[in-house]
Scaffold this motif. Structure first.
Motif, short mmCIF file in Angstrom:
data_model
loop_
_atom_site.label_atom_id
_atom_site.label_comp_id
_atom_site.label_asym_id
_atom_site.label_seq_id
_atom_site.Cartn_x
_atom_site.Cartn_y
_atom_site.Cartn_z
N ARG A 1 0.83 -1.20 0.00
CA ARG A 1 0.00 0.00 0.00
C ARG A 1 0.87 1.26 0.00
NH1 ARG A 1 -2.29 -0.97 4.36
NH2 ARG A 1 -4.20 -1.97 3.61
N SER A 2 1.88 1.29 0.84
CA SER A 2 2.74 2.46 0.94
C SER A 2 3.50 2.72 -0.36
CB SER A 2 3.72 2.28 2.11
OG SER A 2 4.60 3.37 2.20
N ILE A 3 4.09 1.68 -0.91
CA ILE A 3 4.91 1.83 -2.12
C ILE A 3 4.05 2.18 -3.33
CG2 ILE A 3 6.38 0.57 -3.76
CD1 ILE A 3 7.51 -0.92 -1.27
N ALA A 4 2.93 1.49 -3.51
CA ALA A 4 2.06 1.74 -4.67
C ALA A 4 1.48 3.15 -4.63
CB ALA A 4 0.95 0.71 -4.72
N THR A 5 1.08 3.60 -3.44
CA THR A 5 0.50 4.93 -3.32
C THR A 5 1.53 6.01 -3.60
OG1 THR A 5 -1.09 4.13 -1.68
CG2 THR A 5 -0.74 6.50 -1.80
N ARG A 6 2.73 5.84 -3.05
CA ARG A 6 3.78 6.85 -3.27
C ARG A 6 4.21 6.89 -4.73
NH1 ARG A 6 4.92 10.89 0.36
NH2 ARG A 6 7.05 11.64 0.09
N ALA A 7 4.27 5.72 -5.37
CA ALA A 7 4.62 5.69 -6.78
C ALA A 7 3.55 6.37 -7.63
CB ALA A 7 4.83 4.25 -7.24
N ALA A 8 2.27 6.14 -7.29
CA ALA A 8 1.18 6.80 -8.02
C ALA A 8 1.25 8.31 -7.86
CB ALA A 8 -0.16 6.27 -7.52
N LEU A 9 1.55 8.78 -6.64
CA LEU A 9 1.69 10.22 -6.40
C LEU A 9 2.82 10.79 -7.26
CD1 LEU A 9 1.18 12.87 -4.83
CD2 LEU A 9 2.79 12.01 -3.10
N ARG A 10 3.95 10.11 -7.29
CA ARG A 10 5.08 10.60 -8.09
C ARG A 10 4.71 10.68 -9.57
NH1 ARG A 10 10.36 10.89 -6.60
NH2 ARG A 10 10.84 10.60 -4.38
N ARG A 11 4.01 9.68 -10.06
CA ARG A 11 3.63 9.71 -11.48
C ARG A 11 2.67 10.86 -11.77
NH1 ARG A 11 3.51 3.81 -10.62
NH2 ARG A 11 5.24 2.89 -11.79
N MET A 12 1.72 11.09 -10.89
CA MET A 12 0.76 12.17 -11.11
C MET A 12 1.44 13.53 -11.09
SD MET A 12 -2.45 10.77 -8.82
CE MET A 12 -3.47 12.21 -9.14
N LEU B 1 8.36 16.27 -15.51
CA LEU B 1 9.65 15.85 -14.97
C LEU B 1 9.65 14.33 -14.79
CD1 LEU B 1 10.12 18.53 -12.15
CD2 LEU B 1 11.40 18.41 -14.30
N PRO B 2 10.82 13.70 -14.79
CA PRO B 2 10.86 12.27 -14.47
C PRO B 2 10.41 12.05 -13.03
CG PRO B 2 12.91 12.98 -15.53
CD PRO B 2 12.15 14.23 -15.18
N PRO B 3 9.53 11.08 -12.78
CA PRO B 3 8.98 10.90 -11.43
C PRO B 3 10.03 10.59 -10.37
CG PRO B 3 8.31 9.10 -12.88
CD PRO B 3 8.92 10.15 -13.75
N ASP B 4 11.13 9.94 -10.75
CA ASP B 4 12.13 9.59 -9.74
C ASP B 4 13.03 10.77 -9.37
OD1 ASP B 4 13.26 9.57 -12.30
OD2 ASP B 4 14.79 8.11 -11.75
N THR B 5 12.87 11.93 -10.05
CA THR B 5 13.69 13.09 -9.71
C THR B 5 13.02 14.02 -8.70
OG1 THR B 5 12.81 14.45 -11.53
CG2 THR B 5 14.71 13.04 -12.01
N LEU B 6 11.76 13.79 -8.38
CA LEU B 6 11.04 14.65 -7.45
C LEU B 6 11.60 14.47 -6.04
CD1 LEU B 6 7.37 14.10 -8.66
CD2 LEU B 6 8.96 15.91 -9.34
N ARG B 7 11.74 15.58 -5.32
CA ARG B 7 12.24 15.54 -3.96
C ARG B 7 11.22 16.16 -3.02
NH1 ARG B 7 14.60 12.41 -6.16
NH2 ARG B 7 16.83 12.27 -6.64
#
Length: 216
Positions: free
Chosen positions: A34-45, A52-58
């Protein structure tokens, strides 16, 4: 989310070391998913809107733990999840907060009502009943939008019945002026709410918003 499946590498690779470490501190596999899937979805949105690339967000967090983008890119967000559902809200015109909760049994609403309801709410006739969860999600979404600690400020703000334009919110804090909140559509057996504090004075009720179920 299907909480019994393995964590997806495509989700895991988007997260920072801190986000991965936080998720893996959960003992139960479903909580990690739940934690990982939700955070990944937030980054993609967020990445889609910021181009921007989702993995570059800080991310940073305020003193109450509410996250925000480190570079203050002009976009606010908030996240809540319960059961198999995650609710994510984005705003480009002010602070935002969301909450979703399962309407399960086993809640001692009478005892919790004394803790959650403010003196004004109790005076207005609010009691701990089957609507307790709905009241809770509205109040939590408001405090999350304001970036305040939940437990410390439950008595400082009153959520009262309103109309199609949202709930009536009473408080004595000038810095909280302009906060609005609405109940939003939720899956069966769940309750959800959205709160927003605009940078300008223009307000309108939100469009229908339903939490998304991600099956992995």
């Amino acid at each position: 989310m299907n909480l019994q499946t393995p964590v997806l590498d495509s989700d895991l690779f988007l997260l920072s070391e801190g986000e991965v470490a936080y998720a893996l501190r959960f003992r139960r596999h479903e909580d990690q998913v739940r934690s990982i899937a939700t955070r990944a979805a937030l980054r993609r949105m967020l990445a889609s809107r910021l181009r921007l690339p989702p993995d570059t967000l800080r991310f940073m967090v305020n003193r109450h733990g509410k996250p925000y983008l480190q570079d203050k890119a002009g976009i606010e967000f908030n996240v809540s999840h319960a059961g198999c559902f995650a609710l994510i809200a984005l705003s480009t015109n002010g602070q935002v907060g969301v909450d979703i909760e399962y309407r399960g049994c086993g809640i001692d609403a009478k005892s919790l009502g004394a803790y959650v309801f403010s003196p004004l709410e109790r005076k207005s006739g609010l009691i701990a009943n089957e609507d307790f969860i709905q009241h809770w999600v509205v109040k939590e979404s408001v405090l999350k939008a304001l970036g305040e600690g939940i437990s410390e400020h439950l008595q400082a703000i009153s959520i009262l019945p309103g109309d199609e334009e949202g709930y009536r919110i009473e408080h004595d804090r000038p810095e909280w002026a302009g906060i609005k909140a609405w109940s939003i559509e939720a899956p069966d057996c769940y309750a959800a709410a959205l709160a927003k504090k605009n940078r300008n004075s223009a307000f309108s009720a939100p469009k229908t918003l339903q939490p998304h179920q991600v099956v992995m």
